[in-house]
Design a protein around this motif. Sequence first.
Motif, PDB file in Angstrom:
ATOM      1  N   GLU A 144       0.847  -1.196   0.000  1.00 54.11           N
ATOM      2  CA  GLU A 144       0.000   0.000   0.000  1.00 54.11           C
ATOM      3  C   GLU A 144       0.875   1.235   0.000  1.00 54.11           C
ATOM      4  O   GLU A 144       2.025   1.191   0.464  1.00 54.11           O
ATOM      5  N   ARG A 186      -0.764  -5.894   9.449  1.00 53.39           N
ATOM      6  CA  ARG A 186      -1.812  -6.898   9.643  1.00 53.39           C
ATOM      7  C   ARG A 186      -1.513  -8.185   8.851  1.00 53.39           C
ATOM      8  O   ARG A 186      -1.671  -9.289   9.363  1.00 53.39           O
ATOM      9  N   LEU A 187      -1.054  -8.020   7.611  1.00 47.92           N
ATOM     10  CA  LEU A 187      -0.820  -9.188   6.756  1.00 47.92           C
ATOM     11  C   LEU A 187       0.333 -10.039   7.285  1.00 47.92           C
ATOM     12  O   LEU A 187       0.285 -11.268   7.229  1.00 47.92           O
ATOM     13  N   GLN A 190      -0.882 -11.838  10.382  1.00 43.21           N
ATOM     14  CA  GLN A 190      -1.783 -12.939  10.010  1.00 43.21           C
ATOM     15  C   GLN A 190      -1.005 -14.135   9.485  1.00 43.21           C
ATOM     16  O   GLN A 190      -1.400 -15.281   9.680  1.00 43.21           O
ATOM     17  N   GLU A 191       0.094 -13.844   8.812  1.00 43.70           N
ATOM     18  CA  GLU A 191       0.908 -14.927   8.259  1.00 43.70           C
ATOM     19  C   GLU A 191       1.433 -15.815   9.399  1.00 43.70           C
ATOM     20  O   GLU A 191       1.513 -17.030   9.266  1.00 43.70           O
TER      21      GLU A 191
ATOM     22  N   ALA B   1     -10.333  -5.875  -4.322  1.00 42.02           N
ATOM     23  CA  ALA B   1      -9.983  -5.967  -2.887  1.00 42.02           C
ATOM     24  C   ALA B   1      -8.611  -6.618  -2.735  1.00 42.02           C
ATOM     25  O   ALA B   1      -8.201  -7.430  -3.555  1.00 42.02           O
ATOM     26  N   GLU B   2      -7.952  -6.226  -1.677  1.00 39.76           N
ATOM     27  CA  GLU B   2      -6.600  -6.705  -1.417  1.00 39.76           C
ATOM     28  C   GLU B   2      -6.654  -8.145  -0.916  1.00 39.76           C
ATOM     29  O   GLU B   2      -7.501  -8.506  -0.110  1.00 39.76           O
ATOM     30  N   ALA B   3      -5.733  -8.968  -1.409  1.00 44.08           N
ATOM     31  CA  ALA B   3      -5.647 -10.340  -0.926  1.00 44.08           C
ATOM     32  C   ALA B   3      -5.257 -10.323   0.551  1.00 44.08           C
ATOM     33  O   ALA B   3      -4.458  -9.517   0.978  1.00 44.08           O
ATOM     34  N   GLU B   4      -5.857 -11.213   1.332  1.00 38.93           N
ATOM     35  CA  GLU B   4      -5.598 -11.211   2.774  1.00 38.93           C
ATOM     36  C   GLU B   4      -4.783 -12.418   3.226  1.00 38.93           C
ATOM     37  O   GLU B   4      -4.596 -12.656   4.400  1.00 38.93           O
ATOM     38  N   GLY B   5      -4.358 -13.242   2.278  1.00 44.13           N
ATOM     39  CA  GLY B   5      -3.513 -14.359   2.639  1.00 44.13           C
ATOM     40  C   GLY B   5      -4.261 -15.486   3.319  1.00 44.13           C
ATOM     41  O   GLY B   5      -5.491 -15.499   3.282  1.00 44.13           O
TER      42      GLY B   5
END
Lengths: 422, 196
Positions: A144, A186-187, A190-191, B1-5
């Motif tokens: 982003e 956040r990503l 989450q990983e 939309a953005e991929a969220e994994g």
Amino acid sequence: MTTSFKGTKPSRRQFLSGAAAAGAGTFVAAQARAAGDPAITELQPWTQQLGDGVDVAPYGMPSEYESHVKRRTVEWLTADPISSINFTPLHELDGIITPNGLCFERHHGGAAHIDPAEHRLMINGLVETPLVFTMQDLMRFPRENHVYFLECAANSGMEWRGSQLNGCQFTHGMIHNVMYTGIPLRLLLQEAGVKTEGKWILPEGADAAAMTRSIPMEKALDDCLVAFKMNGEALRTEQGYPVRLVVPGWEGNMWVKWLRRIEVGDKPWHHREETSKYTDLLADGKARRFTWEMDAKSVITNPSPQAPLTHGKGPTVLTGMAWSGRGTIPRVDVTTDGGITWHQARISGPSLDKSMHRFYYEFDWDGGPLYLQSRAHDSTGYVQPTKDQLREFRGVNSIYHNNGIQTWYVNEEGIAENVEIS
Amino acid sequence: AEAEGPFGLGREALPEEIAAWDIDIRPDGKGLPEGRGNVWDGEGVFVEQCAVCHGDFGEGVGRWPVLTGGFDTLTDQRPVKTTGSYWPYLSTVWDYVHRAMPFGNAQSLTDDEVYAITAYLLNMNGLVDGDFELSHENFSEVTLPNEDGFYMDDREELELPEFTRDPCMENCKESVEITMRAAVLDVTPDEAVQTM
């Protein structure tokens, strides 16, 4: 710098004051009347001779005539230049984006030079799977772009007891505003899979200060970024190359540079930078902790002590910047008479969340003294307070979070000074 | 939309990698390694590794930080904020000395040396006797005087309502007088303020 004089003839008093540019302008104007302006009537070398080839500056620098536009430090502020601060030359900039080479620096163990091939980012603690990422791994996550200001918690901190440093570079220059390219934190979390007990994160730097701060999970999952680009290019060494944390709207200390590890935990760590430092001592001897948000603030950058009025009376551009850690800046008021009468300034350029905003107020200077102030309003309705209002709540020893209204006194000669007024 | 994994990126961190980097200590003692050190040994290490900047008794040399003393100064005009007078938790002393000191040679002290230095700092602050030994076992028994000196940011309740009001725009005051001037102090670097 030479300026040809237009408009009302300067007074004899201004002429005698010998302010360099005003004097030169008057001289040029007199010459122009006599035989034409030599800047026009004489052939200039840059018109006749060839300029630089395209191979002269593979990475370009500003014009040699802009060499005064630079970061400056104040030696007496810190014990050494390693754990120290320098200041962005706000009075020389316009718009809202800070050029990378002018972004102020704050290090606690110096600016680390890190080989990105040897850099790792670890996520551990209360996660399902502790992970290690290389820079190559990080470049494969969705990215982003956001423009955010980064303001040191101590910006304007030297001014709590009164006017001290003469120039907005020094009173307000622990700030920059750039476009970051990065991965939503956040990503990454989450990983690894944050466990339900994971309520806080502890980002840590790879430099010799191994900077750590406790950040609540809510903020980490909201808008924090792990950034590797600023204004389109890689982070500068002094800004955390190859990767730093971006914590929008919150005090700069939390934007951990040279980010190497993020631990997830169930409680804050109360580390040195959130106990000894970045806690705000109040008049009763108690201190606020976890004062994360930077409140709405503004400063007039021109005129200011480093940028006096040298053109004499007549049309005058007043400009400055405003920002808030809680949102956007829909409005800025300015006064030229010390707050008796206020005018709404004009905001020009993008109005982005937790970013700098540029304001202008054009007025006809009558040559009399000016008491200049600006007052920011943010999108929550908060109005930037005076320094005295802040002191009523906090006393003078809280060091951090001084967002009080700044006053510049401009005298009849156009010289500006940092003052406080009644 | 953005991929969220999840994206399946990165690899699992090994226990020895986590052990090498996860050195942080919390007030409840979480993260403290086994070890011990006494005031006497702490003085030896401090004099050798720390005193050149912080002084033999933590009083600070030149502009380097003062580590000791300053009790009952937090409401003074010029408070002296030290590990003894201001810091809330001993864990912060251990963690910070271990991760970032000595300045210029960080993470060079052994765990026992950090325990010893921490014990010596307690002693110099008058909080323990000269025969005190600090260890991972008795660490949490030590409390610092200013542990209760901090509270959560309360600007939202205290200040924001006060500063969220329509401000005056006209005839806001009778007159304006200068009450303080930076030029009188004259501490700004000279070359920075030019009249050009």
